[in-house]
Design a protein around this motif. Structure first.
Motif, PDB file in Angstrom:
ATOM      1  N   GLU A   1      44.277  64.243  52.694  1.00 40.99           N
ATOM      2  CA  GLU A   1      42.920  64.256  52.162  1.00 40.99           C
ATOM      3  C   GLU A   1      42.850  63.528  50.827  1.00 40.99           C
ATOM      4  OE1 GLU A   1      40.172  67.915  53.246  1.00 40.99           O
ATOM      5  OE2 GLU A   1      42.108  68.592  52.469  1.00 40.99           O
ATOM      6  N   PHE A   2      43.864  63.711  50.017  1.00 41.30           N
ATOM      7  CA  PHE A   2      43.924  63.004  48.741  1.00 41.30           C
ATOM      8  C   PHE A   2      43.940  61.497  48.974  1.00 41.30           C
ATOM      9  CE2 PHE A   2      46.743  60.992  45.556  1.00 41.30           C
ATOM     10  CZ  PHE A   2      45.973  61.189  44.418  1.00 41.30           C
ATOM     11  N   ALA A   3      44.748  61.047  49.926  1.00 43.02           N
ATOM     12  CA  ALA A   3      44.823  59.614  50.238  1.00 43.02           C
ATOM     13  C   ALA A   3      43.485  59.095  50.751  1.00 43.02           C
ATOM     14  CB  ALA A   3      45.919  59.360  51.270  1.00 43.02           C
ATOM     15  N   GLU A   4      42.810  59.889  51.586  1.00 39.68           N
ATOM     16  CA  GLU A   4      41.512  59.443  52.110  1.00 39.68           C
ATOM     17  C   GLU A   4      40.466  59.366  51.007  1.00 39.68           C
ATOM     18  OE1 GLU A   4      38.325  60.439  55.682  1.00 39.68           O
ATOM     19  OE2 GLU A   4      39.797  61.947  55.097  1.00 39.68           O
ATOM     20  N   ALA A   5      40.467  60.348  50.105  1.00 40.52           N
ATOM     21  CA  ALA A   5      39.494  60.338  49.017  1.00 40.52           C
ATOM     22  C   ALA A   5      39.684  59.126  48.115  1.00 40.52           C
ATOM     23  CB  ALA A   5      39.608  61.625  48.201  1.00 40.52           C
ATOM     24  N   CYS A   6      40.928  58.708  47.968  1.00 42.42           N
ATOM     25  CA  CYS A   6      41.216  57.569  47.093  1.00 42.42           C
ATOM     26  C   CYS A   6      41.026  56.230  47.800  1.00 42.42           C
ATOM     27  CB  CYS A   6      42.647  57.663  46.575  1.00 42.42           C
ATOM     28  SG  CYS A   6      42.966  59.080  45.507  1.00 42.42           S
ATOM     29  N   TYR A   7      41.395  56.162  49.083  1.00 41.78           N
ATOM     30  CA  TYR A   7      41.507  54.857  49.736  1.00 41.78           C
ATOM     31  C   TYR A   7      40.793  54.729  51.072  1.00 41.78           C
ATOM     32  CZ  TYR A   7      45.359  54.332  46.414  1.00 41.78           C
ATOM     33  OH  TYR A   7      46.124  54.265  45.280  1.00 41.78           O
ATOM     34  N   GLY A   8      40.375  55.818  51.671  1.00 42.84           N
ATOM     35  CA  GLY A   8      39.726  55.727  52.968  1.00 42.84           C
ATOM     36  C   GLY A   8      40.575  56.290  54.090  1.00 42.84           C
ATOM     37  N   ARG A   9      39.971  56.385  55.273  1.00 41.46           N
ATOM     38  CA  ARG A   9      40.605  57.073  56.391  1.00 41.46           C
ATOM     39  C   ARG A   9      41.825  56.332  56.934  1.00 41.46           C
ATOM     40  NH1 ARG A   9      39.261  61.578  58.536  1.00 41.46           N
ATOM     41  NH2 ARG A   9      39.905  62.166  60.637  1.00 41.46           N
TER      42      ARG A   9
ATOM     43  N   ARG B   1      44.754  57.367  55.076  1.00 41.46           N
ATOM     44  CA  ARG B   1      45.029  58.771  55.395  1.00 41.46           C
ATOM     45  C   ARG B   1      45.942  58.888  56.616  1.00 41.46           C
ATOM     46  NH1 ARG B   1      40.900  63.736  55.979  1.00 41.46           N
ATOM     47  NH2 ARG B   1      42.297  65.209  56.978  1.00 41.46           N
ATOM     48  N   HIS B   2      45.649  58.135  57.675  1.00 40.91           N
ATOM     49  CA  HIS B   2      46.472  58.195  58.883  1.00 40.91           C
ATOM     50  C   HIS B   2      47.907  57.761  58.583  1.00 40.91           C
ATOM     51  CE1 HIS B   2      43.046  59.212  61.211  1.00 40.91           C
ATOM     52  NE2 HIS B   2      42.502  57.999  61.230  1.00 40.91           N
ATOM     53  N   TRP B   3      48.030  56.729  57.776  1.00 36.18           N
ATOM     54  CA  TRP B   3      49.343  56.199  57.411  1.00 36.18           C
ATOM     55  C   TRP B   3      50.151  57.257  56.650  1.00 36.18           C
ATOM     56  CZ3 TRP B   3      50.088  52.429  52.798  1.00 36.18           C
ATOM     57  CH2 TRP B   3      51.387  51.935  52.798  1.00 36.18           C
ATOM     58  N   VAL B   4      49.529  57.861  55.656  1.00 38.54           N
ATOM     59  CA  VAL B   4      50.206  58.877  54.849  1.00 38.54           C
ATOM     60  C   VAL B   4      50.562  60.091  55.704  1.00 38.54           C
ATOM     61  CG1 VAL B   4      49.881  60.507  52.948  1.00 38.54           C
ATOM     62  CG2 VAL B   4      49.224  58.114  52.655  1.00 38.54           C
ATOM     63  N   SER B   5      49.660  60.500  56.602  1.00 40.37           N
ATOM     64  CA  SER B   5      49.946  61.638  57.481  1.00 40.37           C
ATOM     65  C   SER B   5      51.153  61.366  58.359  1.00 40.37           C
ATOM     66  CB  SER B   5      48.725  61.947  58.363  1.00 40.37           C
ATOM     67  OG  SER B   5      47.642  62.398  57.598  1.00 40.37           O
TER      68      SER B   5
ATOM     69  N   ARG C   1      41.192  51.677  38.780  1.00 41.89           N
ATOM     70  CA  ARG C   1      41.279  50.270  39.155  1.00 41.89           C
ATOM     71  C   ARG C   1      41.930  50.056  40.529  1.00 41.89           C
ATOM     72  NH1 ARG C   1      42.745  46.639  33.801  1.00 41.89           N
ATOM     73  NH2 ARG C   1      41.062  47.392  32.475  1.00 41.89           N
ATOM     74  N   MET C   2      42.556  51.071  41.074  1.00 40.85           N
ATOM     75  CA  MET C   2      43.238  50.907  42.359  1.00 40.85           C
ATOM     76  C   MET C   2      42.234  50.703  43.487  1.00 40.85           C
ATOM     77  SD  MET C   2      46.490  50.666  42.636  1.00 40.85           S
ATOM     78  CE  MET C   2      46.886  51.199  44.282  1.00 40.85           C
TER      79      MET C   2
ATOM     80  N   ALA D   1      46.713  49.316  47.561  1.00 37.87           N
ATOM     81  CA  ALA D   1      47.607  50.393  47.991  1.00 37.87           C
ATOM     82  C   ALA D   1      48.372  50.015  49.256  1.00 37.87           C
ATOM     83  CB  ALA D   1      46.804  51.672  48.234  1.00 37.87           C
ATOM     84  N   ILE D   2      47.660  49.455  50.240  1.00 44.53           N
ATOM     85  CA  ILE D   2      48.315  49.082  51.497  1.00 44.53           C
ATOM     86  C   ILE D   2      49.306  47.946  51.267  1.00 44.53           C
ATOM     87  CG2 ILE D   2      47.928  48.096  53.780  1.00 44.53           C
ATOM     88  CD1 ILE D   2      45.237  49.601  53.802  1.00 44.53           C
ATOM     89  N   ALA D   3      48.867  46.939  50.495  1.00 40.55           N
ATOM     90  CA  ALA D   3      49.771  45.820  50.200  1.00 40.55           C
ATOM     91  C   ALA D   3      50.987  46.296  49.422  1.00 40.55           C
ATOM     92  CB  ALA D   3      49.028  44.746  49.414  1.00 40.55           C
TER      93      ALA D   3
END
Length: 465
Positions: A112-120, A123-127, A394-395, A400-402
């Motif tokens: 959820e933290f990843a999704e709030a910062c960067y999108g869904r 989130r899938h990647w981090v999960s 600024r992120m 993040a993905i790159a």
């Protein structure tokens, strides 16, 4: 004797199940409130409970193998690195957690933290990374208890593996995070008491140290390299341990989280240093450490035979305390990943049961999972910095993905450059012979950090122009 041992282990598991089932929420919450309480135990735990939970959930059967071996062969400097690395994730979450709680007051997970910062998508990647790491952790713990059972008793290892897996699954499936937290509190005190008893008796049974005994010590450069490798690997991996993130929101308030993190971190450092110190003493005493070397159990070979039983109960306590945390954590991620309504209790429970099947199958094979653990640690190290930079304004998702992709490339780059081929770089980053090396971890961290920060700053300059 096998019957007495089996009865003692059964009694310990029964007590854990009783404590876990008793801790389930007594009132009749329904719907989203029931799911939230099951997965987060939100704002309900004191600083002492959080601290003991961090200690118990972070300690597993690995502490009976890795710290004594590092102490016996590399020395106190590397052992200190291991202890700090084991505690640092708690301290990071204690310092960073209040910001996370403010940004996501109703949050429950790193995903959820990843999704709030960067999108869904992120989130899938981090999960995926988090679940892969925790599955490796589960397999390692259950494999370890099987090996310890075979070493210390005549009880069939498969029986103990199945017993631990099914018992912890029972009370976490029914009681959720509250059950895990309740058992952690008792398991923490029990493991401390058993460590004192087992370690103390084992030391008194050792022959007097020879006059020429010397402290094990690798060359300082090598010891520092091992220490730094362990700090990076353990910290990066454990920051993707969803069980630790759940405790960010389970704490009563920010102060309870911060104090609990320091309690858990300090206790972890002490436990790892003490049990690693037993490995140092075993090496100095001249006892045969075994092949492969297992200094902690070498000490037990010199101790009275009855000490094997409390040592085995200690091992079961260590494994149960980490396994129930991992099961609850996986349930949390599974529930949120596939539900658009904030989670589903049946889905959480069945997803955990489904994942435990292959984990138990792997554990029953008795294979080494250390190499898988190191690869999972490296994958976490490649993306941990981009994820934690999520609260930096600024992120961007692209940065993040790159950065994560650059981290993966950075992990294989040192071996590629030094040995002149991509295949050699890939092999080095997969840790042949299960030996942890510093270069892939440093490459992953540096590449992910430089690319993430560089792209974020460049995006802001382009936007300003």
């Amino acid at each position: 004797m096998p019957y007495l041992t089996a009865a003692a282990l059964g009694a310990a598991l029964f007590c854990f199940a009783f404590l876990g089932l008793r801790a389930r929420r007594a009132n009749s919450l329904t719907g989203a409130n029931a799911v939230d309480d099951y997965l987060s135990a939100r704002n309900s735990q004191s600083s002492l409970t959080i601290g003991l939970s961090f200690l118990a959930s972070g300690m597993g059967a690995w502490i009976l193998f890795a710290p004594p071996e590092i102490g016996a062969f590399v020395g106190p400097v590397a052992l200190a690195g291991y202890a700090i690395g084991s505690a640092l994730p708690f301290i990071v979450l204690g310092l960073y957690g209040p910001k996370i709680r403010r940004a996501l007051p109703q949050g429950r997970s790193i995903a959820e933290f990843a999704e709030a910062c960067y999108g869904r998508g992120v989130r899938h990647w981090v999960s995926l990374v988090s679940v892969a790491y925790m599955a490796c952790f589960l397999a390692a713990e259950l494999t370890a208890i099987g090996a310890i059972t075979a070493l210390l008793s005549d009880v069939p290892p498969a029986l103990v593996i199945m017993g631990v897996a099914l018992t912890t699954l029972l009370y976490t499936a029914v009681g959720g995070l509250r059950a895990s937290l309740a058992t952690d509190r008792w398991q923490a005190w029990l493991l401390i008491a058993l460590l004192v008893i087992v370690g103390g008796v084992a030391l008194t049974a050792l022959p007097e140290l020879p006059s020429e005994a010397a402290m094990p010590s690798a060359p300082l450069g090598s010891a520092l390299s091992v220490a730094l490798t362990l700090v990076i690997a353990v910290t990066a991996a454990n920051l993707f341990h969803q069980g630790y993130w759940q405790r960010v929101w389970a704490a009563e308030d920010n102060q309870s989280l911060a104090r609990g993190a320091w309690i858990g971190g300090a206790a972890t450092v002490v436990v790892v240093m003490v049990i690693g110190g037993l490995g140092i003493i075993a090496a100095m005493s001249g006892v045969a450490l075994g092949e492969p070397p297992i200094p902690f159990f070498a000490l037990l070979s010199e101790a009275p035979a009855w000490l094997a039983l409390p040592a085995l109960v200690l091992a079961v306590t260590l494994v149960a305390s980490s396994v129930d945390t991992l099961q609850s954590a996986i349930a949390s991620l599974a529930s949120e990943q596939f539900s658009t309504r904030g989670g589903s209790l049946p889905l959480a429970r069945w997803a955990t049961v489904a994942l435990m099947v292959p984990v138990v199958v792997v554990a029953l094979q008795g294979v080494s999972v250390l190499r898988l653990f190191l690869i999972a640690d490296l994958l976490c190290a490649a993306i941990v910095v981009p994820v934690l930079l999520g609260l930096w304004q600024r992120m961007t998702p692209f940065a993040a993905i790159a950065g994560g992709l650059a981290g993966m490339l950075g992990a294989i780059l040192p071996g590629w450059v030094m040995q002149g081929s991509l295949s050699a770089g890939l092999l080095a980053a997969s840790f042949p012979n299960s030996i942890p090396t510093l270069a892939p971890f440093v490459g992953a961290l540096l590449a992910s950090t430089l690319v993430s920060v560089g792209l974020a700053l460049s995006a802001r300059r382009v936007a300003a122009a």
